[in-house]
Each structure stands twice: as C-alpha cells, then as structure tokens.
Enzyme design. Structure first.
Site, short mmCIF file in Angstrom:
data_model
loop_
_atom_site.label_atom_id
_atom_site.label_comp_id
_atom_site.label_asym_id
_atom_site.label_seq_id
_atom_site.Cartn_x
_atom_site.Cartn_y
_atom_site.Cartn_z
N GLY A 191 -5.53 2.85 -10.65
CA GLY A 191 -4.38 3.70 -10.93
C GLY A 191 -3.11 2.91 -10.82
N ARG A 230 1.66 4.09 -6.47
CA ARG A 230 1.85 5.39 -5.85
C ARG A 230 1.10 6.52 -6.55
NH1 ARG A 230 2.59 2.93 -2.06
NH2 ARG A 230 4.55 2.41 -1.09
N SER A 231 -0.07 6.21 -7.06
CA SER A 231 -0.88 7.22 -7.75
C SER A 231 -1.84 7.94 -6.82
CB SER A 231 -1.66 6.58 -8.91
OG SER A 231 -2.55 5.59 -8.40
N SER A 243 -5.13 4.64 -2.62
CA SER A 243 -5.57 4.32 -1.25
C SER A 243 -6.03 5.57 -0.50
CB SER A 243 -4.45 3.62 -0.48
OG SER A 243 -4.16 2.38 -1.07
N ALA A 253 -8.00 -5.58 4.03
CA ALA A 253 -6.64 -5.55 3.50
C ALA A 253 -6.28 -6.92 2.94
CB ALA A 253 -5.67 -5.15 4.60
N HIS A 273 0.59 2.11 6.10
CA HIS A 273 -0.82 2.25 5.73
C HIS A 273 -1.69 2.32 6.99
CE1 HIS A 273 -2.22 1.70 1.46
NE2 HIS A 273 -0.91 1.68 1.29
N ASP A 319 -8.63 -2.96 -0.22
CA ASP A 319 -7.33 -2.53 -0.73
C ASP A 319 -6.36 -3.69 -0.61
OD1 ASP A 319 -5.29 -0.98 -1.67
OD2 ASP A 319 -5.32 0.46 -0.03
#
Length: 177
Positions: free
Chosen positions: A13, A16-17, A20, A38, A54, A85
C-alpha cells in the site's frame, strides 16, 4: 476467534494506508510471542519519532529486532510468527550501501520459504505515481516492483491497503482452494 494468517502474506500500500496496523493484526491472531523485524534506520529526529510511535502502539508480546540489512538471516532464524516492516526500507538500505540486491532478494525468498511459522511482509507500493526524474529513484522503484512481484507470486495471501481498508488481491475473491 480469527484464523491465523497463511504461511506467507504480502501487505502492500501507499504511505499511511494502514499497512503496518493490518499486518500486526494478522500476526496477533497467532499465539505470542511475535517477532517484529524492523528495517528502518533512524537518520534524523523525525524518523526516530516514527520508530518510537510504532513501538509504543504495539502491545506486550512483541519482540522487536532491528535488521536494516540482515533481513534474510533474521527471517531464517525465526522460530514463530514474524512480521517484516518494511521491505522498501530494507531495499533502500541495500541500494544505498551498494549491496548485491539480487543476492539479498534470493536469500529473502529462500528464508521465507523455510520459515516455520507465518510470515507477514509489509512493502510500500511505489509504482503508482509518475516516473521519477532521477536514475537512483527509478532504480529503486524498479527493484521494489520486481521484489513485490516475486513475493506476490509465492505468497498465499496478498493484500493491498487503501485508506485503512484491506483489498484482497490473492487469493482472488471467489477462488476456491
């Protein structure tokens, strides 16, 4: 009770979709502990703040390992559910360090295939905009697109996030297994 994710899930995505959060929710359907690999590096205060946010939002049960370069090795060493991520930050790290991206990609594909538990991979879709105006950005876009395609072919489940909503790309809606 929600079902745990399949062996390999790819969540793509834009910025900011909701990638995560969705990926975390998928992994949290498995028994804890959950491994969060990470790939971000905190080069400035803004990135340090993003990383801290996060980490703070994740509940107890998460074990976080920072693996900006050694992602395939970390996936291969995992003993349970793992969330990566994100793939595109990992690629950025590889490209900027002039590492062998193809060899690293092969190693990641092998590690995902051999992982004992569910693996959920998060990546930024960077190919929906205009063609970048410089060679490095075009190379990055192309490398990210090829990595996502290779992972999507192997993945059991692919999700494209739009405005916090998951769009199931694979398996196709209505497909039978």
């Amino acid at each position: 009770m929600p079902q745990p994710p399949p062996r390999l899930t790819l969540v793509l995505g834009g910025a900011r979709s909701g990638k995560s959060l969705h990926a975390e929710a998928l992994i949290e359907t498995c028994p804890a502990p959950w491994l969060y690999l990470a790939t971000a590096q905190a080069w400035d205060d803004e990135m340090r703040d993003r990383i801290a946010l996060h980490r703070e939002r994740r509940p107890a049960g998460w074990i976080t390992r920072d693996v900006p370069m050694d992602l395939p090795e970390a996936v291969a060493a995992a003993t349970g559910p793992v969330l990566v991520d994100c793939l595109t930050l990992w690629l950025t790290n590889l490209i900027l360090s002039e590492a062998d991206v193809e060899a690293a990609t092969e190693a990641l594909l092998a590690a995902c295939a051999g992982a004992p538990g569910p693996v959920v991979l998060v990546g930024n879709e960077v190919g929906l905009g205009i063609v970048p105006d410089n060679a490095l950005a075009r190379r990055f876009r192309d490398v990210a697109g090829r990595l996502h395609q290779r992972l999507a072919r192997r993945a059991d489940h692919v999700v494209f996030m739009v405005a916090g909503l998951p769009m199931i790309v694979k398996p196709q809606p209505g497909a039978t297994s």
